[in-house]
Design a protein around this motif. Structure first.
Motif, PDB file in Angstrom:
ATOM      1  N   ALA A  13      10.914  22.679  33.474  1.00 33.91           N
ATOM      2  CA  ALA A  13       9.651  21.939  33.597  1.00 33.91           C
ATOM      3  C   ALA A  13       8.501  22.869  33.957  1.00 33.91           C
ATOM      4  O   ALA A  13       7.387  22.724  33.448  1.00 33.91           O
ATOM      5  N   TRP A  14       8.764  23.837  34.843  1.00 33.88           N
ATOM      6  CA  TRP A  14       7.727  24.736  35.365  1.00 33.88           C
ATOM      7  C   TRP A  14       7.088  25.582  34.265  1.00 33.88           C
ATOM      8  O   TRP A  14       5.856  25.653  34.154  1.00 33.88           O
ATOM      9  N   ALA A  15       7.899  26.223  33.457  1.00 37.84           N
ATOM     10  CA  ALA A  15       7.369  27.172  32.472  1.00 37.84           C
ATOM     11  C   ALA A  15       6.450  26.514  31.436  1.00 37.84           C
ATOM     12  O   ALA A  15       5.329  26.991  31.219  1.00 37.84           O
ATOM     13  N   PRO A  16       6.846  25.423  30.777  1.00 35.47           N
ATOM     14  CA  PRO A  16       5.940  24.835  29.784  1.00 35.47           C
ATOM     15  C   PRO A  16       4.629  24.327  30.379  1.00 35.47           C
ATOM     16  O   PRO A  16       3.570  24.456  29.756  1.00 35.47           O
ATOM     17  N   ILE A  17       4.692  23.746  31.587  1.00 32.31           N
ATOM     18  CA  ILE A  17       3.463  23.252  32.211  1.00 32.31           C
ATOM     19  C   ILE A  17       2.487  24.393  32.457  1.00 32.31           C
ATOM     20  O   ILE A  17       1.294  24.319  32.123  1.00 32.31           O
ATOM     21  N   LEU A  18       2.982  25.485  33.018  1.00 39.06           N
ATOM     22  CA  LEU A  18       2.092  26.608  33.352  1.00 39.06           C
ATOM     23  C   LEU A  18       1.623  27.346  32.105  1.00 39.06           C
ATOM     24  O   LEU A  18       0.459  27.758  32.015  1.00 39.06           O
TER      25      LEU A  18
END
Length: 375
Positions: A28-33
């Motif tokens: 979740a973290w990588a695509p959002i950032l």
């Protein structure tokens, strides 16, 4: 766990669950950032060899795979800074990361930079992050030590001084409880980790309260360092061994995504959670729609402590910040509490918001708004 002497070692249930949690959060973290920023950074202070004795991937390899997939959808840039002090493990880690790169396209490898350093993680990792500019960009730091008081409070404070930094720390109270009471050097290590001596009051606590006391002290340590939102939960394996994962962030969305990841951890790892605020310490099966009896107890106590009433939105934020539960689990729990006359509800005509109140003496009634499910 004790510091392994071999280059690789068997992966225990705790580690399998931690890796599952890490992968789901980074998913979740990588695509959002990457949808919002040109660069994000991932760092580890205890990177290890990148592989376990039976061939399971270590956390650096797991993270690399997640980032490679994210870069295919979001062509930005990611960096990985990996610290490991054992020269043999550094050599193996380099071999494992080279294999991971060989599985990716040139496009991904050009955008995903890996930096592996040999040496003690502190202060070398912090200096690496500072000189690279990573502290001023979105940054996730995994400090998965072997269980001793290895993470200095000063490091947490330096990391928390930057708004877009998140940390996940492994904390094992058993080390201090076994060794620090009679060993001054271990107590000094604890002082460095906690940023003071208040934690030493653990030696005066009843034996049944020692783990809880140290857990609360360490969560307070992260908050004092500057991480305004902390998520802490206990992991219990089949042998009854306990450790705590402490997640620190300043971002509501990061906290929410970490909880989503937590409830999605594969139950086959033999690890369950317990909500630290639950006085009954009920073990929670890992299920997206779990038994919420513990949440109902926590919400009921919180409402009773708030005689003027609490809105549903306030209860959802309370659940997000103070429990292991997700905000989405609050509404059904409040309805169940109301139906059991454990709380009362009242929807004001002025604001249209539903207040949750301590229980009344008379039987509960629902307003038309509540019956229509508007809250």
């Amino acid at each position: 766990m004790a510091v392994p002497k071999e280059v690789t070692w068997l992966r225990d249930p705790h580690t399998a669950a931690k890796h599952d949690l890490l992968k789901k959060y980074l998913d979740a973290w990588a695509p959002i950032l990457l949808s919002r920023h040109e660069m994000a950074t991932y760092a580890e202070g205890f990177a290890g060899p990148g592989v376990y004795k039976a061939g399971e991937p270590g956390s650096p390899v797991i993270a690399h795979g997640v980032f490679a997939d994210a870069l295919l959808r979001h062509p930005k840039h990611l960096r990985m800074f990996l610290m490991e002090k054992d020269a043999r493990r550094v050599q193996e880690l380099r071999r494992q990361m080279a294999r991971a790169q060989a599985r990716q396209t040139e496009h991904v490898n050009q955008r995903l930079n890996i930096h592996i350093d040999e040496g003690e993680f502190h202060p070398a990792l912090l200096e690496r992050l500072r000189t690279s500019g990573a502290l001023d960009q979105p940054l996730f730091v995994l400090l998965d030590s072997y269980g001793g008081p290895d993470i200095p409070y000063s490091l947490l404070k330096d990391l928390a001084a930057h708004d877009r930094v998140e940390v996940m720390v492994t904390f094992v109270p058993g080390f201090l409880m076994r060794f620090a009471a009679k060993h001054e050097g271990r107590r000094q290590q604890g002082d460095i980790a906690f940023g003071g001596q208040d934690w030493q009051a653990v030696f005066k606590q009843p034996s049944t309260e020692k783990f809880t006391f140290l857990r609360d002290q360490y969560r307070g340590c992260l908050q004092r360092a500057g991480f305004t939102h902390t998520l802490y939960f206990e992991m219990v394996d089949e042998g009854g061994r306990r450790l705590y994962l402490i997640f620190g962030t300043k971002n509501d969305k990061g906290l929410e995504k970490m909880k989503d990841a937590m409830w999605n951890v594969d139950p086959n790892h033999g690890v369950r959670y317990r909500d630290p605020k639950d006085p009954n310490q009920q073990q929670l099966d890992l299920d997206w729609d779990p038994d919420t009896a513990a949440l109902r107890r926590i919400l009921r106590d919180h409402v009773i402590d708030s005689p003027e009433g609490v809105t549903i939105a306030e209860l959802q934020r309370f659940a997000l910040l103070e429990t292991v539960y997700r905000p989405a689990q609050v509404i059904r729990s409040v309805r169940q509490l109301r139906d059991a006359n454990a709380v009362a509800t009242d929807t004001t005509r002025v604001t249209g918001k539903t207040l949750v109140l301590p229980p009344r003496d008379d039987p509960p009634t629902s307003s038309p708004a509540e019956q229509d499910g508007l809250w």
